[in-house]
Design a protein around this motif. Structure first.
Motif, PDB file in Angstrom:
ATOM      1  N   TYR A  19       4.196  87.141 -38.826  1.00 39.02           N
ATOM      2  CA  TYR A  19       3.992  88.585 -38.897  1.00 39.02           C
ATOM      3  C   TYR A  19       3.960  89.074 -40.333  1.00 39.02           C
ATOM      4  N   ILE A  20       3.133  90.085 -40.559  1.00 42.03           N
ATOM      5  CA  ILE A  20       3.366  90.954 -41.718  1.00 42.03           C
ATOM      6  C   ILE A  20       3.914  92.219 -41.112  1.00 42.03           C
ATOM      7  N   PHE A  21       5.089  92.584 -41.540  1.00 43.97           N
ATOM      8  CA  PHE A  21       5.825  93.646 -40.890  1.00 43.97           C
ATOM      9  C   PHE A  21       5.966  94.809 -41.862  1.00 43.97           C
ATOM     10  N   VAL A  22       5.122  95.829 -41.687  1.00 39.93           N
ATOM     11  CA  VAL A  22       5.181  97.002 -42.560  1.00 39.93           C
ATOM     12  C   VAL A  22       6.185  97.973 -41.965  1.00 39.93           C
ATOM     13  N   ALA A  23       7.159  98.370 -42.744  1.00 43.25           N
ATOM     14  CA  ALA A  23       8.168  99.271 -42.191  1.00 43.25           C
ATOM     15  C   ALA A  23       8.885  99.993 -43.316  1.00 43.25           C
ATOM     16  N   HIS A  24       9.489 101.110 -42.965  1.00 44.55           N
ATOM     17  CA  HIS A  24      10.304 101.773 -43.983  1.00 44.55           C
ATOM     18  C   HIS A  24      11.767 101.791 -43.586  1.00 44.55           C
ATOM     19  N   ASP A  25      12.074 101.306 -42.391  1.00 43.61           N
ATOM     20  CA  ASP A  25      13.467 101.260 -41.985  1.00 43.61           C
ATOM     21  C   ASP A  25      14.082  99.962 -42.506  1.00 43.61           C
ATOM     22  N   LEU A  26      14.885 100.099 -43.538  1.00 43.75           N
ATOM     23  CA  LEU A  26      15.382  98.903 -44.220  1.00 43.75           C
ATOM     24  C   LEU A  26      16.337  98.104 -43.346  1.00 43.75           C
ATOM     25  N   GLY A  27      17.028  98.774 -42.435  1.00 42.58           N
ATOM     26  CA  GLY A  27      17.916  98.053 -41.528  1.00 42.58           C
ATOM     27  C   GLY A  27      17.106  97.099 -40.664  1.00 42.58           C
ATOM     28  N   VAL A  28      15.990  97.600 -40.148  1.00 38.05           N
ATOM     29  CA  VAL A  28      15.118  96.777 -39.317  1.00 38.05           C
ATOM     30  C   VAL A  28      14.520  95.644 -40.141  1.00 38.05           C
ATOM     31  N   VAL A  29      14.075  95.963 -41.339  1.00 38.16           N
ATOM     32  CA  VAL A  29      13.458  94.950 -42.200  1.00 38.16           C
ATOM     33  C   VAL A  29      14.458  93.842 -42.499  1.00 38.16           C
ATOM     34  N   ARG A  30      15.660  94.227 -42.825  1.00 33.19           N
ATOM     35  CA  ARG A  30      16.679  93.229 -43.145  1.00 33.19           C
ATOM     36  C   ARG A  30      16.942  92.337 -41.941  1.00 33.19           C
ATOM     37  N   HIS A  31      16.852  92.951 -40.787  1.00 29.50           N
ATOM     38  CA  HIS A  31      17.162  92.189 -39.592  1.00 29.50           C
ATOM     39  C   HIS A  31      16.073  91.192 -39.224  1.00 29.50           C
ATOM     40  N   ILE A  32      14.816  91.595 -39.349  1.00 29.00           N
ATOM     41  CA  ILE A  32      13.744  90.802 -38.754  1.00 29.00           C
ATOM     42  C   ILE A  32      12.974  89.938 -39.752  1.00 29.00           C
ATOM     43  N   CYS A  33      12.996  90.281 -41.040  1.00 25.23           N
ATOM     44  CA  CYS A  33      12.101  89.599 -41.979  1.00 25.23           C
ATOM     45  C   CYS A  33      12.745  88.382 -42.628  1.00 25.23           C
ATOM     46  N   ASP A  34      11.907  87.376 -42.920  1.00 28.50           N
ATOM     47  CA  ASP A  34      12.374  86.208 -43.653  1.00 28.50           C
ATOM     48  C   ASP A  34      12.280  86.449 -45.153  1.00 28.50           C
ATOM     49  N   ARG A  35      11.155  87.076 -45.562  1.00 30.71           N
ATOM     50  CA  ARG A  35      11.003  87.468 -46.969  1.00 30.71           C
ATOM     51  C   ARG A  35      10.513  88.900 -46.991  1.00 30.71           C
ATOM     52  N   VAL A  36      10.708  89.569 -48.111  1.00 30.61           N
ATOM     53  CA  VAL A  36      10.283  90.957 -48.229  1.00 30.61           C
ATOM     54  C   VAL A  36       9.515  91.165 -49.528  1.00 30.61           C
ATOM     55  N   ALA A  37       8.381  91.861 -49.425  1.00 33.94           N
ATOM     56  CA  ALA A  37       7.629  92.265 -50.608  1.00 33.94           C
ATOM     57  C   ALA A  37       7.778  93.771 -50.763  1.00 33.94           C
ATOM     58  N   VAL A  38       8.125  94.209 -51.965  1.00 33.16           N
ATOM     59  CA  VAL A  38       8.279  95.633 -52.238  1.00 33.16           C
ATOM     60  C   VAL A  38       7.059  96.103 -53.015  1.00 33.16           C
ATOM     61  N   MET A  39       6.401  97.143 -52.513  1.00 30.52           N
ATOM     62  CA  MET A  39       5.207  97.658 -53.190  1.00 30.52           C
ATOM     63  C   MET A  39       5.516  98.967 -53.872  1.00 30.52           C
ATOM     64  N   TYR A  40       4.879  99.173 -54.998  1.00 28.52           N
ATOM     65  CA  TYR A  40       4.959 100.475 -55.652  1.00 28.52           C
ATOM     66  C   TYR A  40       3.598 100.772 -56.256  1.00 28.52           C
ATOM     67  N   ALA A  41       3.033 101.915 -55.925  1.00 26.91           N
ATOM     68  CA  ALA A  41       1.751 102.348 -56.467  1.00 26.91           C
ATOM     69  C   ALA A  41       0.689 101.246 -56.451  1.00 26.91           C
ATOM     70  N   GLY A  42       0.494 100.624 -55.295  1.00 29.69           N
ATOM     71  CA  GLY A  42      -0.617  99.697 -55.135  1.00 29.69           C
ATOM     72  C   GLY A  42      -0.348  98.271 -55.574  1.00 29.69           C
ATOM     73  N   ARG A  43       0.868  97.991 -56.095  1.00 29.61           N
ATOM     74  CA  ARG A  43       1.165  96.632 -56.552  1.00 29.61           C
ATOM     75  C   ARG A  43       2.464  96.138 -55.952  1.00 29.61           C
ATOM     76  N   ILE A  44       2.589  94.822 -55.874  1.00 27.73           N
ATOM     77  CA  ILE A  44       3.876  94.260 -55.463  1.00 27.73           C
ATOM     78  C   ILE A  44       4.761  94.208 -56.699  1.00 27.73           C
ATOM     79  N   VAL A  45       5.937  94.812 -56.612  1.00 25.18           N
ATOM     80  CA  VAL A  45       6.837  94.804 -57.769  1.00 25.18           C
ATOM     81  C   VAL A  45       7.992  93.829 -57.597  1.00 25.18           C
TER      82      VAL A  45
END
Ligand SMILES: Nc1ncnc2c1ncn2[C@@H]1O[C@H](COP(=O)(O)OP(=O)(O)OP(=O)(O)O)[C@@H](O)[C@H]1O
Ligand SMILES: Nc1ncnc2c1ncn2[C@@H]1O[C@H](COP(=O)(O)OP(=O)(O)OP(=O)(O)O)[C@@H](O)[C@H]1O
Ligand code: SF4
Ligand SMILES: [Mg+2]
Ligand SMILES: [Mg+2]
Lengths: 342, 346
Positions: free
Chosen positions: A229-255
């Motif tokens: 899955y690519i899991f787009v979400a803004h609920d960090l609790g959910v993201v922490r629970h379900i994701c193996d890795r996380v990419a953080v984007m800011y203004a069109g780029r991965i930071v």
């Protein structure tokens, strides 16, 4: 159709990715007003984004509203055309990759089975004139995968899986609540037995208990069917629970990009820290709404240096001049801030 | 002046079809105190949106308000039962979008795809007064900035499809705020927003609410948001309010087993657990409502012969002043304490 292998884009041979995104760009033209709508600039909604998605992995994509998350995933699946870059995908799992960016509409059709999308806005993505049964069955019918009794059974099965009653099949979308419609969208994506699912805010309209059920469901399916899955979400609790890795984007780029626990325990980029620090806490005695979280980035008019510099407490003259690249800070942990190591 | 801006009394809303009558909202009773934020929470499909649509009289066929009163007490001292008005009553048009504004759950349904953001927002100002065009534009751009839309001048001329999901939601919020309503009904106003912007929008709603003394009926399933902004909470299950009280009571010491379960399924920020606890079973359909307490098939405390027969439990006020609909209301504090104790020692 060109076929690529991992050497063509520099993937890991030990753990070959299912999807390799390289320098993905998507710009929208800004036009002048008036009769002749001349192009006067670009909204760089997605700007040189690169990452790998592994088999059986859930990669989270988080970031501020408008930072380009939906555009990234929609471009990868070619709901939008590429401005630049590549998205190498291995549909058979045999190391023979195709580039989503260069496929013709005709060549894309068979890939649509393997790569599915759950949309952000359940209302506008469900056809109001089709019954729920019809909506969920449609992809199977289009691809000629099932008919008659087998089709009915498959639809019933998937509806039950997402927690909807098969009796609802004859109803139309308007007769469902927001969260119920979201589950219809999920059923429609999963009915195809895909390899790769993009879930764009797929659980945000759901209340916690149904959300927990759907998250558990997505997790089960991942294990049973070897999904990614690519899991787009803004609920960090959910993201922490379900994701193996996380990419953080800011203004069109991965930071920043890191394994989930690493990211939550040791966030390196100042934006990631701001983001993690802004999550509301379920405690009425600790009210923490910030008076002003600062200006929001405008993808149509980015500063020369680091896009986060205007809001960053650590910004220096260097940050305002040069745009920092995404660099490896520790194995598996990437961040694009020169001060991230400190 | 009445201390409540809105009082809903025994509201009933049904949807009629070949299958029969589906009671989406059943004997619902709660009040929104003036100048306060009341949060209406509950599982998907429990009737939150239908309740809020009823207030604005937006229920359409095959749905119908079949009973109850919806009293709106305006700051000018007038009171009206919105449920009793005919659909074309001019008072409704005056109240809708003016004294009571609504932020809809799905922003695209509230936005026209063929008009620019600027025109749609100005429209709100023009229906409530006659500002000059330039003044209207300035106010719209200012409001766009306040809800955190970058480059408001450019967005002013754009169409909804050119905006991200969260931006569209903020446009709808700006639209509701521009009319400075006495009562703002916000149906999941921040679900599509990331946490930094969510915090900003909630803070803005709060400051506007304080500036203008308006009241908010906040519909959400996000209990963290509730904890941050609500004064009071009403918990809904299968078309009924099962528990209500102050935000501290509900979040810190939920008394109804359902409220308790909701709070337990929060995927908090406390690390990765293998499986999220979710309330067991599923929400029954509106056509096969269980007898007795509607929650009994999923409740750990259901008692045979008590909870599974007859009418649903009416609202009770316990000896320590808690309001909930449960046959075992009085002993529930003890029961929950015992179970939680057992869990932590296990
Ligand atoms: N037009 C309609 N026809 C038939 N049934 C309807 C209609 N609109 C709503 N319902 C039913 O009424 C019930 C309550 O729906 P409502 O939209 O109020 O839920 P909700 O609490 O807002 O849920 P969510 O959190 O998912 O938005 C649901 O069971 C839904 O199926
Ligand atoms: N069709 C379009 N035309 C012009 N600009 C667009 C279009 N689609 C998106 N954009 C712009 O691209 C940027 C990124 O939008 P995108 O929808 O990808 O954001 P997002 O990260 O998904 O945000 P959200 O969390 O709010 O859904 C925004 O500035 C948006 O206005
Ligand atoms: S009435 Fe019975 S079944 Fe219903 S919540 Fe109370 S204990 Fe549980
Ligand atoms: Mg989006
Ligand atoms: Mg709703």
């Amino acid at each position: 159709m060109n076929i690529y292998n991992i050497d063509d884009f520099g993937g890991s041979a030990v753990n070959p990715p299912l999807l390799a995104v390289r320098d993905l760009c998507k710009y929208f033209p800004i036009r002048s007003r008036g009769l002749v709508r001349r192009k006067v600039g670009d909204v760089k909604a997605v700007d040189h984004v690169s990452f790998d998605l592994y088999r059986n992995e859930t990669l989270g994509l988080v970031g501020e509203s408008g930072c380009g998350k939906s555009t990234t995933v929609r471009t990868i699946l070619r709901a939008l055309d590429f401005t630049g870059g590549h998205a190498y995908f291995d549909p058979e799992g045999n190391g023979r990759y195709v580039d989503f960016g260069e496929l013709t509409a005709h060549e894309l059709v068979p890939l649509r089975r393997a790569a599915q999308m759950i949309f952000q806005d359940p209302f506008s993505s469900l056809n109001p004139r089709m019954t729920i049964g019809g909506i969920v069955a449609e992809p199977l019918v289009i691809h000629g995968l099932a008919r008659g009794k087998a089709l009915e059974e498959r639809v019933d099965e998937i509806l039950v899986k997402v927690g909807l009653k098969p009796e609802y099949k004859t109803r139309y979308p308007h007769a469902f609540s927001g969260g119920q419609r979201q589950r219809i969208g999920i059923a429609r994506a999963l009915v195809m037995n895909p390899k790769f699912v993009v879930a764009d805010e797929a659980v945000s309209a759901l209340d916690v208990s149904v959300q927990a059920q759907v998250i558990n469901l997505l997790d089960d399916l991942k294990r049973e069917m070897g999904l990614s899955y690519i899991f787009v979400a803004h609920d960090l609790g959910v993201v922490r629970h379900i994701c193996d890795r996380v990419a953080v984007m800011y203004a069109g780029r991965i930071v920043e990009l890191a394994p989930t626990e690493e990211l939550f325990e040791r966030p390196l980029h100042p934006y990631t820290r701001l983001l993690l620090g802004s999550a509301p806490i379920p405690d009425p005695d600790r009210r923490t709404l910030p008076p002003n979280p600062g200006e929001v980035a405008d993808a149509g008019n980015l500063p020369a240096g680091c896009a986060f510099a205007p809001r960053c407490p650590y910004a220096t003259a260097v940050c305002r001049k040069e745009r920092p690249e995404l660099r490896t800070m520790s194995p598996l942990h990437l961040a694009s801030c020169p001060f991230a190591e400190q | 002046m009445n201390p409540n801006v809105l009082e809903i009394e025994d509201l009933q809303v049904s949807f009629f079809s070949d299958e029969g009558e589906a009671r989406a909202v059943n004997k619902v009773r709660f009040a929104v105190p003036r100048g306060k934020v009341l949060a209406l929470v509950g599982e998907s499909g429990c009737g939150k949106s239908v309740t809020s649509y009823s207030v604005l009289r937006l229920i359409r066929k095959p749905g119908k308000i079949t009973g109850g009163r919806i009293l709106f007490h305006s700051a000018d001292g007038s009171s009206v039962d919105l449920a009793s008005l005919r659909e074309n009553d001019p008072r409704l048009f005056d109240i809708r979008g003016n004294r009571i504004a609504m932020i809809f759950q799905e922003p695209m349904t509230a936005l026209s795809p063929v008009h620019t953001i600027g025109n749609q927002l100005e429209e709100v100002l023009f229906t409530h007064g006659k500002p000059a065009k330039a003044e209207a534009k300035a106010r719209v751009i200012e409001m766009l900035g306040r809800v955190g839309i970058p480059a408001p001048e450019r967005r002013y001329a754009q169409y909804p499809f050119e905006l991200s999901g969260g931006m569209r939601q903020r446009i709808v919020i700006a639209m509701a705020m521009l009319s400075s309503p006495e009562l703002l009904i916000a149906d999941e106003p921040t679900t599509a927003l990331d946490v930094t912007i969510q915090a900003q929008v909630l803070a803005l709603m709060q400051s506007l609410q304080r500036e203008t003394g308006s009241s908010v009926l906040l519909i959400t399933h996000d209990l963290a948001v509730v904890a941050q902004v609500a004064d009071f909470v009403a918990v809904m299950y299968l078309g009924r309010i099962v528990e209500q009280g102050s935000v501290r009571e509900i979040i810190k010491s939920p008394r109804h087993p359902y409220t308790h379960g909701l709070l337990e399924s929060l995927p908090g920020l406390h690390g990765r657990r293998e499986r999220l606890p979710s309330i067991r079973g599923t929400v029954p359909g509106l056509f096969d409502l269980p007898e007795g307490c509607p929650f009994h098939p999923r409740c750990d405390f259901a008692k045979k012969g008590l909870c599974d027969r007859g009418e649903p439990p009416p609202e009770q006020v316990t000896s320590d002043g808690r309001r909930l609909c449960c046959f075992r209301a009085e002993e529930m504090a003890e029961l929950l304490k015992k179970r939680d104790g057992a869990e932590t020692t296990a």
